[in-house]
Design a protein around this motif. Sequence first.
Motif, PDB file in Angstrom:
ATOM      1  N   ARG A 192       2.710 -10.583   6.408  1.00 55.80           N
ATOM      2  CA  ARG A 192       3.775  -9.599   6.619  1.00 55.80           C
ATOM      3  C   ARG A 192       3.196  -8.184   6.680  1.00 55.80           C
ATOM      4  N   THR A 193       3.617  -7.404   7.673  1.00 53.08           N
ATOM      5  CA  THR A 193       3.134  -6.029   7.813  1.00 53.08           C
ATOM      6  C   THR A 193       3.632  -5.169   6.657  1.00 53.08           C
ATOM      7  N   GLN A 194       2.719  -4.437   6.012  1.00 48.50           N
ATOM      8  CA  GLN A 194       3.055  -3.613   4.864  1.00 48.50           C
ATOM      9  C   GLN A 194       2.838  -2.125   5.114  1.00 48.50           C
ATOM     10  N   ARG A 195       1.981  -1.776   6.074  1.00 43.35           N
ATOM     11  CA  ARG A 195       1.680  -0.356   6.278  1.00 43.35           C
ATOM     12  C   ARG A 195       0.922  -0.185   7.591  1.00 43.35           C
ATOM     13  N   PRO A 217       0.834  -1.203   0.000  1.00 41.50           N
ATOM     14  CA  PRO A 217       0.000   0.000   0.000  1.00 41.50           C
ATOM     15  C   PRO A 217       0.870   1.254   0.000  1.00 41.50           C
ATOM     16  N   PRO A 218       0.389   2.353  -0.602  1.00 36.94           N
ATOM     17  CA  PRO A 218       1.191   3.579  -0.641  1.00 36.94           C
ATOM     18  C   PRO A 218       1.397   4.161   0.752  1.00 36.94           C
ATOM     19  N   LYS A 219       2.459   4.928   0.900  1.00 34.38           N
ATOM     20  CA  LYS A 219       2.741   5.541   2.192  1.00 34.38           C
ATOM     21  C   LYS A 219       1.686   6.602   2.511  1.00 34.38           C
ATOM     22  N   PRO A 220       1.351   6.768   3.797  1.00 32.87           N
ATOM     23  CA  PRO A 220       0.338   7.776   4.155  1.00 32.87           C
ATOM     24  C   PRO A 220       0.830   9.186   3.881  1.00 32.87           C
ATOM     25  N   THR A 221      -0.126  10.033   3.538  1.00 31.20           N
ATOM     26  CA  THR A 221       0.205  11.433   3.261  1.00 31.20           C
ATOM     27  C   THR A 221      -0.480  12.397   4.219  1.00 31.20           C
ATOM     28  N   LYS A 222      -1.417  11.888   5.044  1.00 32.78           N
ATOM     29  CA  LYS A 222      -2.087  12.791   5.986  1.00 32.78           C
ATOM     30  C   LYS A 222      -2.546  12.005   7.202  1.00 32.78           C
ATOM     31  N   GLU A 223      -2.828  12.754   8.283  1.00 34.67           N
ATOM     32  CA  GLU A 223      -3.367  12.176   9.499  1.00 34.67           C
ATOM     33  C   GLU A 223      -4.779  12.701   9.727  1.00 34.67           C
TER      34      GLU A 223
END
Length: 621
Positions: free
Chosen positions: A597-600, A336-342
């Motif tokens: 496996r943990t991905q994100r 999955p793509p990296k987070p960009t916001k919270e």
Amino acid sequence: MPLRDPRHLGDYTLEHALSEGPAGEVYAGRGPGGERVAIKLFSTQLESPQNFLERAERLKRVEAFHSAMILDAGIEGARPYVVSEFVDGVSLRQAVIENGPLGGAALHRLAIATMTALAAIHQAGAVHGALRPDNVLLGPDGPRVINTGVAAAVESGAAIATQQVASPAFLAPEQFAGALFPPSADLFSWGATVAFAATGQSPFHSNSLSAAMNRILREEPDLSGVADPPRQIVAACLAKDPDRRPSASEALMRLVGHSMLTDLPPIIEERPPPRRSRAPALVAAAVVLAVVSAGGGHAVARVTRPSSPLGNAAAPTVSAAPSMSVRPAAPDPAPPPKPTKEVKAAGIGLTLHENPADPVILRAYRVGKDTYIREGDAFVKSKIPNAEPGFSPDGTWLALYAEPTLTIVNLKTKAQFALTPQVSGTLTLPTWSPDSKRLLLNITDGGDPELAMGFALVDPVTRTTTTVNTQDKGERIYAWLPDSSGVLIDYKSETGWGLKARDLSGRELWTRHWVGQLWGRRSFSPSNTSFLTLCPSGGSFCLWDPRSWGRQATVAVYGSKGGTLLSWYDDSHLVITEPRDKDKAVHQIIAIDLRGRTQRVMGELLGKDDRDDLIYTYTRR
């Protein structure tokens, strides 16, 4: 045989003993999340515990194709123990003794399933080390190889080697010369095990240990009771010279090439393989077959059965257990793509880590009687207490059920109306059909656990309710079929949990007795190419092909992660929560791949707010 006193090994509770012998004891037990596991406590006193633990840790990465996954390992005093996926079945040895030898298609299926397990083990860089009839269980979903690599792990930490004296009739000649765990020996042991299945005795059977060893070293195996298939492959695997035996992948190709149950072309020739490198040779004629490796593209042998529609059928069918086929598998998916916001949640200490490309989003959550609904990047508490939310896939409808009233909101026009369905029982778990035209509610008996007695269907356009009484007595959850034509419910079979399909009038369509227990309302993957259940053996999740109902993969969510499964992320990833560890300040919501496996990291929740009554609602964007 019940235990005299309740005992624990690490985080695992021992419930009762399954077997006992010179090598140790095997127990049925429960993991920290209540999952069923098998725990083997060895008699061996370890001299190098760290060697054992390192070897056992590597075994957890072996893919579970027709084998029981190794979930954990530890030390009790100086004695090692190994925790594995629980398989509810009898050993091949016991089955043959009680019911007689196998033949025909049954023997061929056993040969393919066990060789599939070996190929996956070897591709992962491991060896089984002790394949024999006692280490093959006949479970509700087919043959399963158990104790993968355990013997080698124990020997790595033991003061003296003991492998030579264990089941000598199934050991390879090179093992008597001191080579305890070469991969080639697994092929020899496989051949002897399949011959036992076909005849009821080892192909080197003798009345004394020394005579059996002499026959293995100097005489040809007795294969007079083994028919083709798989006799020729068994004979090749029992060659005295390990370099003349096929690799596991090659043997699997030859077995599948013979199978009338697959659509593969046959292998034209079966010459004895020449001396060669042990590196996997995966190309034969026009067939390329590789079993899961740590790298890219591969194909796996899997159980299948003739395809049947997921929707309406002319009459209910009770399906047979799967046969065999081969499917191509894609390379490891992109994470999955990296987070960009919270995004901060209201009412609890929850922070979401999001990316606009995420295919799923947390739309609601419920804590006790308070339900919070997402509006943009904010969560607003519903004015309806004790409301169970349900969002339609097309984004039009929101259902809020708070007994006895059902409120339906049109999210586009903001119009809403209320209904009070008249049913005999308790309504729960509002779930919209995939086409967003009907709302499904489960009718339960309100007990503990709640048992499904039927279902109610609500049409939001006509504002009408239809009830269907089924008396299924499943564990309260119905799931939609992907074409919206019917529903699924689990049921208790003689061998465990299975699935039953019904049309919207309640008529039974078909059953799948071997697949285990229904996970939840959104068990189908986003593309409807996989279906998720709690495995028949418990403790892990099984992925099935809903066209053939053959197993695609096993994901040890509870066993390796201890978490709770929340949602599909996409076809290749799941969203789960970490276990509720009261001593941990922050708990995580994570996306894992189908190997566990943990991905994100998808979110973080303050440990003090991780309550039993906290329920998440994820939807597709």
